[in-house]
Scaffold this active site. Structure first.
Site, PDB file in Angstrom:
ATOM      1  N   ASN A  24     -18.620  37.117 -71.120  1.00 46.86           N
ATOM      2  CA  ASN A  24     -18.892  37.347 -72.541  1.00 46.86           C
ATOM      3  C   ASN A  24     -19.532  38.709 -72.847  1.00 46.86           C
ATOM      4  O   ASN A  24     -20.117  38.889 -73.914  1.00 46.86           O
ATOM      5  CB  ASN A  24     -19.809  36.223 -73.068  1.00 46.86           C
ATOM      6  CG  ASN A  24     -19.346  35.756 -74.423  1.00 46.86           C
ATOM      7  OD1 ASN A  24     -18.144  35.805 -74.713  1.00 46.86           O
ATOM      8  ND2 ASN A  24     -20.277  35.344 -75.271  1.00 46.86           N
TER       9      ASN A  24
ATOM     10  N   LYS B 246     -15.439  42.373 -71.378  1.00 44.11           N
ATOM     11  CA  LYS B 246     -14.349  42.838 -70.503  1.00 44.11           C
ATOM     12  C   LYS B 246     -13.041  42.932 -71.282  1.00 44.11           C
ATOM     13  O   LYS B 246     -12.347  43.943 -71.213  1.00 44.11           O
ATOM     14  CB  LYS B 246     -14.128  41.864 -69.326  1.00 44.11           C
ATOM     15  CG  LYS B 246     -15.230  41.852 -68.297  1.00 44.11           C
ATOM     16  CD  LYS B 246     -14.891  40.938 -67.123  1.00 44.11           C
ATOM     17  CE  LYS B 246     -14.698  39.485 -67.507  1.00 44.11           C
ATOM     18  NZ  LYS B 246     -15.902  38.836 -68.054  1.00 44.11           N
ATOM     19  N   THR B 247     -12.716  41.865 -71.997  1.00 43.83           N
ATOM     20  CA  THR B 247     -11.448  41.858 -72.731  1.00 43.83           C
ATOM     21  C   THR B 247     -11.480  42.915 -73.821  1.00 43.83           C
ATOM     22  O   THR B 247     -10.535  43.694 -73.985  1.00 43.83           O
ATOM     23  CB  THR B 247     -11.188  40.457 -73.348  1.00 43.83           C
ATOM     24  OG1 THR B 247     -11.354  39.482 -72.324  1.00 43.83           O
ATOM     25  CG2 THR B 247      -9.809  40.355 -73.915  1.00 43.83           C
TER      26      THR B 247
ATOM     27  N   LYS C 112      -4.476  39.282 -65.872  1.00 43.46           N
ATOM     28  CA  LYS C 112      -5.692  38.485 -65.670  1.00 43.46           C
ATOM     29  C   LYS C 112      -5.283  37.401 -64.680  1.00 43.46           C
ATOM     30  O   LYS C 112      -4.716  36.368 -65.075  1.00 43.46           O
ATOM     31  CB  LYS C 112      -6.166  37.905 -67.017  1.00 43.46           C
ATOM     32  CG  LYS C 112      -7.301  36.917 -66.884  1.00 43.46           C
ATOM     33  CD  LYS C 112      -8.443  37.203 -67.800  1.00 43.46           C
ATOM     34  CE  LYS C 112      -9.551  36.185 -67.578  1.00 43.46           C
ATOM     35  NZ  LYS C 112     -10.852  36.647 -68.034  1.00 43.46           N
TER      36      LYS C 112
ATOM     37  N   GLY D 281     -11.054  40.603 -64.495  1.00 41.73           N
ATOM     38  CA  GLY D 281     -11.610  39.517 -63.703  1.00 41.73           C
ATOM     39  C   GLY D 281     -12.078  38.387 -64.607  1.00 41.73           C
ATOM     40  O   GLY D 281     -11.940  38.439 -65.829  1.00 41.73           O
TER      41      GLY D 281
HETATM   42  P1  GDP Z   1     -15.566  38.963 -71.687  1.00 42.61           P
HETATM   43  O1  GDP Z   1     -15.837  37.515 -71.478  1.00 42.61           O
HETATM   44  O2  GDP Z   1     -16.447  39.804 -70.806  1.00 42.61           O
HETATM   45  O3  GDP Z   1     -14.122  39.329 -71.570  1.00 42.61           O
HETATM   46  O4  GDP Z   1     -16.031  39.300 -73.194  1.00 42.61           O
HETATM   47  P2  GDP Z   1     -15.140  39.573 -74.500  1.00 42.61           P
HETATM   48  O5  GDP Z   1     -14.492  40.905 -74.438  1.00 42.61           O
HETATM   49  O6  GDP Z   1     -14.242  38.407 -74.748  1.00 42.61           O
HETATM   50  O7  GDP Z   1     -16.296  39.628 -75.582  1.00 42.61           O
HETATM   51  C1  GDP Z   1     -17.040  38.476 -75.942  1.00 42.61           C
HETATM   52  C2  GDP Z   1     -17.080  38.349 -77.463  1.00 42.61           C
HETATM   53  O8  GDP Z   1     -17.802  39.438 -78.009  1.00 42.61           O
HETATM   54  C3  GDP Z   1     -15.707  38.372 -78.114  1.00 42.61           C
HETATM   55  O9  GDP Z   1     -15.725  37.524 -79.226  1.00 42.61           O
HETATM   56  C4  GDP Z   1     -15.537  39.810 -78.540  1.00 42.61           C
HETATM   57  O10 GDP Z   1     -14.644  39.956 -79.624  1.00 42.61           O
HETATM   58  C5  GDP Z   1     -16.951  40.186 -78.894  1.00 42.61           C
HETATM   59  N1  GDP Z   1     -17.210  41.596 -78.615  1.00 42.61           N
HETATM   60  C6  GDP Z   1     -17.263  42.172 -77.402  1.00 42.61           C
HETATM   61  N2  GDP Z   1     -17.588  43.464 -77.492  1.00 42.61           N
HETATM   62  C7  GDP Z   1     -17.754  43.715 -78.809  1.00 42.61           C
HETATM   63  C8  GDP Z   1     -18.119  44.882 -79.534  1.00 42.61           C
HETATM   64  O11 GDP Z   1     -18.363  45.962 -78.981  1.00 42.61           O
HETATM   65  N3  GDP Z   1     -18.209  44.750 -80.891  1.00 42.61           N
HETATM   66  C9  GDP Z   1     -17.948  43.596 -81.511  1.00 42.61           C
HETATM   67  N4  GDP Z   1     -18.049  43.555 -82.829  1.00 42.61           N
HETATM   68  N5  GDP Z   1     -17.637  42.477 -80.862  1.00 42.61           N
HETATM   69  C10 GDP Z   1     -17.518  42.530 -79.524  1.00 42.61           C
HETATM   70 MG    MG Z   2     -12.462  38.175 -71.173  1.00 45.15          MG
END
Ligand code: GDP
Ligand code: MG
Length: 217
Positions: free
Chosen positions: A12, A15-16, A37, A115
């Site tokens: 969370n 990464k995505t 992925k 990952g």
């Molecule tokens: P992962 O589990 O590491 O892949 O995390 P995600 O990329 O899915 O991010 C987790 C949540 O935070 C998601 O709902 C994203 O849309 C949100 N999010 C992540 N980074 C940012 C950011 O820089 N700005 C905003 N507004 N939302 C973010």
């Molecule tokens: Mg992710």
């Protein structure tokens, strides 16, 4: 084809989000981008990360039009947990992962491999998530967060990457909501210790340049 393994200090963290941003940036610079992925857990009816990655790859790379969600995410489990736990008594089918990787890598110049969770998330009895970096001969990009506690999380993950001699870069994915506290609480230390840490989205160009340097040498 070169690949990057996108990991993070935890789940969370972004990464995505960072992967999608990088895919757009690399595509703008003229690269044919792809995403992968290998394992996604917590998949009930929708492959959340996989669908985002697939849609973005299709939008940016015409060669991905015939790629399916099973190619982008060959292994899924319903339980939202580390693959070791989510797979229960099943075996991870590495042949499926290899097959998907071989298919995807033919269609891009740069493949972003996301990952699940952080570096030491156990996949099965033998492997941790970080082992995918070596497995795919990928350069790791560690994504860190900007909340209280990130200094410790960043050091621990970076120390692990150094100890394992995994080539890597790292950046902070700074969410708007964390910006003020990050600048006050964390940035003074990061500036002292790392001099110029890369903070997204501001430093995307610098990160891109460093990633390109890595793949050209
Ligand atoms: P992962 O589990 O590491 O892949 O995390 P995600 O990329 O899915 O991010 C987790 C949540 O935070 C998601 O709902 C994203 O849309 C949100 N999010 C992540 N980074 C940012 C950011 O820089 N700005 C905003 N507004 N939302 C973010
Ligand atoms: Mg992710």
């Amino acid at each position: 084809m070169k690949s990057f393994f996108i990991s993070a200090t935890n789940t969370n963290v972004g990464k995505t989000y960072t992967t999608l941003m990088l895919m757009e940036f690399f595509a703008k610079k003229g690269y044919k981008v792809g995403a992968f992925k290998p394992i996604e857990t917590g998949v009930l009816d929708r492959v959340e990360d996989g669908e985002k990655l697939l849609n973005k790859a299709k939008e940016l790379n015409p060669d991905f039009q015939d790629i399916t969600i099973e190619d982008i995410v060959p292994i899924t489990f319903t339980l939202p947990a580390a693959p070791f736990v989510a797979k229960k008594d099943q075996k991870i089918d590495y042949k499926k992962i290899d097959f998907a990787f071989e298919k995807l890598k033919k269609k891009c110049d740069v493949l972003f491999i996301e990952g699940a969770g952080g570096l030491m998330v156990p996949i099965d009895e033998r492997y941790f998530m970080a082992d995918f970096a070596k497995y795919f001969d990928a350069i790791t990009l560690l994504v860190s967060h900007g909340k209280l506690g990130c200094i410790n999380d960043t050091h621990l993950s970076l120390n692990f990457l150094k100890q394992k001699k995994l080539p890597h870069l790292w950046c902070v994915n700074l969410k708007d909501s964390d910006k003020n506290s990050f600048l006050k609480i964390t940035f003074p230390y990061y500036r002292y210790y790392f001099q110029n840490p890369m903070i997204l989205p501001m430093d995307i160009e610098t990160l891109y340049t460093k990633m390109i340097n890595f793949i050209q040498h």
